[in-house]
Scaffold this active site. Sequence first.
Site, PDB file in Angstrom:
ATOM      1  N   ASP A 102       0.900  -1.147   0.000  1.00  0.00           N
ATOM      2  CA  ASP A 102       0.000   0.000   0.000  1.00  0.00           C
ATOM      3  C   ASP A 102       0.940   1.197   0.000  1.00  0.00           C
ATOM      4  O   ASP A 102       1.606   1.465   1.004  1.00  0.00           O
ATOM      5  CB  ASP A 102      -0.885   0.007   1.248  1.00  0.00           C
ATOM      6  N   HIS A 103       1.013   1.898  -1.126  1.00  0.00           N
ATOM      7  CA  HIS A 103       2.098   2.879  -1.227  1.00  0.00           C
ATOM      8  C   HIS A 103       1.953   4.038  -0.245  1.00  0.00           C
ATOM      9  O   HIS A 103       2.893   4.782  -0.013  1.00  0.00           O
ATOM     10  CB  HIS A 103       2.283   3.366  -2.672  1.00  0.00           C
TER      11      HIS A 103
ATOM     12  N   HIS B 216      -5.733   2.885   1.194  1.00  0.00           N
ATOM     13  CA  HIS B 216      -4.914   3.994   1.702  1.00  0.00           C
ATOM     14  C   HIS B 216      -5.525   4.675   2.929  1.00  0.00           C
ATOM     15  O   HIS B 216      -4.845   4.945   3.917  1.00  0.00           O
ATOM     16  CB  HIS B 216      -4.715   5.046   0.611  1.00  0.00           C
TER      17      HIS B 216
HETATM   18  C1  BG6 Z   1      -3.520   5.075  -6.258  1.00  0.00           C
HETATM   19  C2  BG6 Z   1      -4.861   5.174  -6.936  1.00  0.00           C
HETATM   20  O1  BG6 Z   1      -3.465   3.931  -5.467  1.00  0.00           O
HETATM   21  O2  BG6 Z   1      -3.315   6.211  -5.450  1.00  0.00           O
HETATM   22  C3  BG6 Z   1      -4.968   6.466  -7.742  1.00  0.00           C
HETATM   23  O3  BG6 Z   1      -5.057   4.065  -7.792  1.00  0.00           O
HETATM   24  C4  BG6 Z   1      -4.662   7.649  -6.858  1.00  0.00           C
HETATM   25  O4  BG6 Z   1      -6.263   6.608  -8.307  1.00  0.00           O
HETATM   26  C5  BG6 Z   1      -3.338   7.438  -6.143  1.00  0.00           C
HETATM   27  O5  BG6 Z   1      -4.609   8.814  -7.669  1.00  0.00           O
HETATM   28  C6  BG6 Z   1      -3.083   8.545  -5.144  1.00  0.00           C
HETATM   29  O6  BG6 Z   1      -1.787   8.425  -4.677  1.00  0.00           O
HETATM   30  P1  BG6 Z   1      -0.988   9.708  -4.174  1.00  0.00           P
HETATM   31  O7  BG6 Z   1       0.304   9.156  -3.687  1.00  0.00           O
HETATM   32  O8  BG6 Z   1      -0.875  10.639  -5.356  1.00  0.00           O
HETATM   33  O9  BG6 Z   1      -1.839  10.308  -3.104  1.00  0.00           O
END
Ligand code: BG6
Length: 655
Positions: free
Chosen positions: A200-201, A263
Amino acid sequence: MSATTQVTGSISAPGETDNPTSNPCIMLIFGASGDLTKRLLVPAMYNLACDGLLSDNFAVLGSAMDKLTTEEWRARMNEDIKKFHTRKEFDQAVWDKLVSRFHYIPAGFADLDAFQTLKKKVAELNEQHQAQGNVLFYFATAPRFFGLICDNLNKAGFREGAGWKRIIVEKPFGTDLESALQLNKEILVHWNEDQIYRVDHYLGKETVQNLLTFRFSNGIFEPLWNKNYIDNIQFNVSEAVDAEGRGGYYDQSGVLRDMMQNHMFQMLAYLCMEPPGSFASDSIRNEKAKLLQAVRAYTPEEVEKYVVRGQYGPQVDDTGKVLKPGYRQEKDVNPESKTETYAAARLHIDNWRWEGVPIYLRSGKALWKRGTEIVVEFKKAPEVLFRNTPCQGLGANRLIFHIQPYQGIEIQFQAKIPGPLMKIQPVHMRFGYGDAFKASRYTGYEVMIYSCSLGDGTLFSRGDLVEAAWRIAQPLLDSWKANPADFPNYARSSWGPKAAAELIKRDGRRWHEVVTEEVLKQVDLFKNGDMLFLSQVIMALKPMQTAKGETIIKKGDLGQEMYLIARGEVEILDDSGKVIKTLKDGDFFGEIALLMSTPRTANVRCKSSCDLFVLGKADFCRILHDHQQFAEGVAKIARERYNLKVNASNLIANA
Ligand code: BG6
């Protein structure tokens, strides 16, 4: 549990070299010709290499359906790294050394022969780089291939031999509770839970990792962290981007699956979980899972009551001309799509610590600003003390975690305005990462690759957490499927559907809108402001609520302030009462009053009830006084854009 459990993701500021390097391994990437590899994985490996954190006993074997040779794949990476690296300077020598360790073999995921070829190549690279038999499999593919890849890895004999074998899988992990359970089952046929690293990034973000550090390394907050002192918590993830050409994927997903179930629930778990017994990976993950298990799974009636959804429509100008398409007109999206691009919810955590504390979440695409914040709002002080003083009500103390793009932590409290009377104004203390630390140049994936190689699963989702998260989301998915919504219901670049404001208003509360520098820069006047100037302007903004039909500006009055619409619509009327223009969420009006004391030239009336921010001229001049270099710029903008003659020193003198 892993042997190395100390790393919670922070691998020190980039540039520091007092950390151990990653463990030796061969990284086999499935989906190596795709977007994720070039945009994030390779730049992350490059960052690790630049910072001396990548083991010398490391090599990459890329694989995908595309029939490329190693040379062709390297040539592509040579081009792509120039576009996607995140550092100020590009270090050619470091890159050359890294890319020389990249290899490529094409393979269909169902092609067992190809997997046997991969196995041979991994063995050869292992010899060559002395990687101790360690293999990290990175599944950068669609989840429907996970089970098949696992089977073929097993059949090709990848599980055998010395060294560790670990698998990193990308999100989405399932599309609902049932598919997540099935996916877990398929992967766990051949691999153990402690070999699976579910990405989960958001857990790779420094500001998210710091939630735990903040809570558990500071003595003053934890005693307040419960239902006795906290009134409500708000999680906000606003995205300005739309479906971005990913309609094919997004239309099957929607914001609940794309952002909330993963997230946002990760951040919720970090913020609300009980203190872990230690910072060991499983200790933290046990508490996270327990927290999500305590979130109430809604009945259909509760979904109706506590959750709203939205989908963005087109952006149109005053004449009705479509400036940007709505969601249903996006590429690869069903023209009658019922997929939600926005959701807001009130959740209940039914445990001793949080019972009765509303937890609000909202997230959406094509909103007026990008910003992720967590707002912890404390119970107010009793106002009765201040009766018979000029103080008109107290605001709540707020602790705000600014996750991105601004990264920092802020505490809001009340202070006495200097002077003879008891007048009170909200003020803040702010810690900015950029001020305290060298700004991070990382993509967030560095720490994933690094800690997986060290066997530290802290920053990855465990199966039970993923399942707990789906258990919360599933009733929403079911209810929404059974009751399709009337979409679209919010305009592009707005603050989302009205129902979201009503959801929280019913509880006698409001969303705390964080105005960012980026938002202010949309006003011509503030375009060139530096961070300090803009942050002072933001603190000077005062919230104001108006009712439908109320007049905000009367023609002929001497204006003393400008307005920013947080929510609602206003109409600009000419003398005959005809509507000349309608302004809505994200628009500004009245800014000329900050520059000149001339009578207002039109009436402005609320078309709906509105949430506004007001910036008074006195505050504006006071801030200009502290930033005199900016006053000249303001005068210049006034001349060029509004054709007004403004004397910079007069503005300063007004302070
Ligand atoms: C991704 C989603 O996991 O996270 C995207 O698939 C989203 O739709 C993105 O835009 C948001 O990541 P960050 O790091 O830009 O908040």
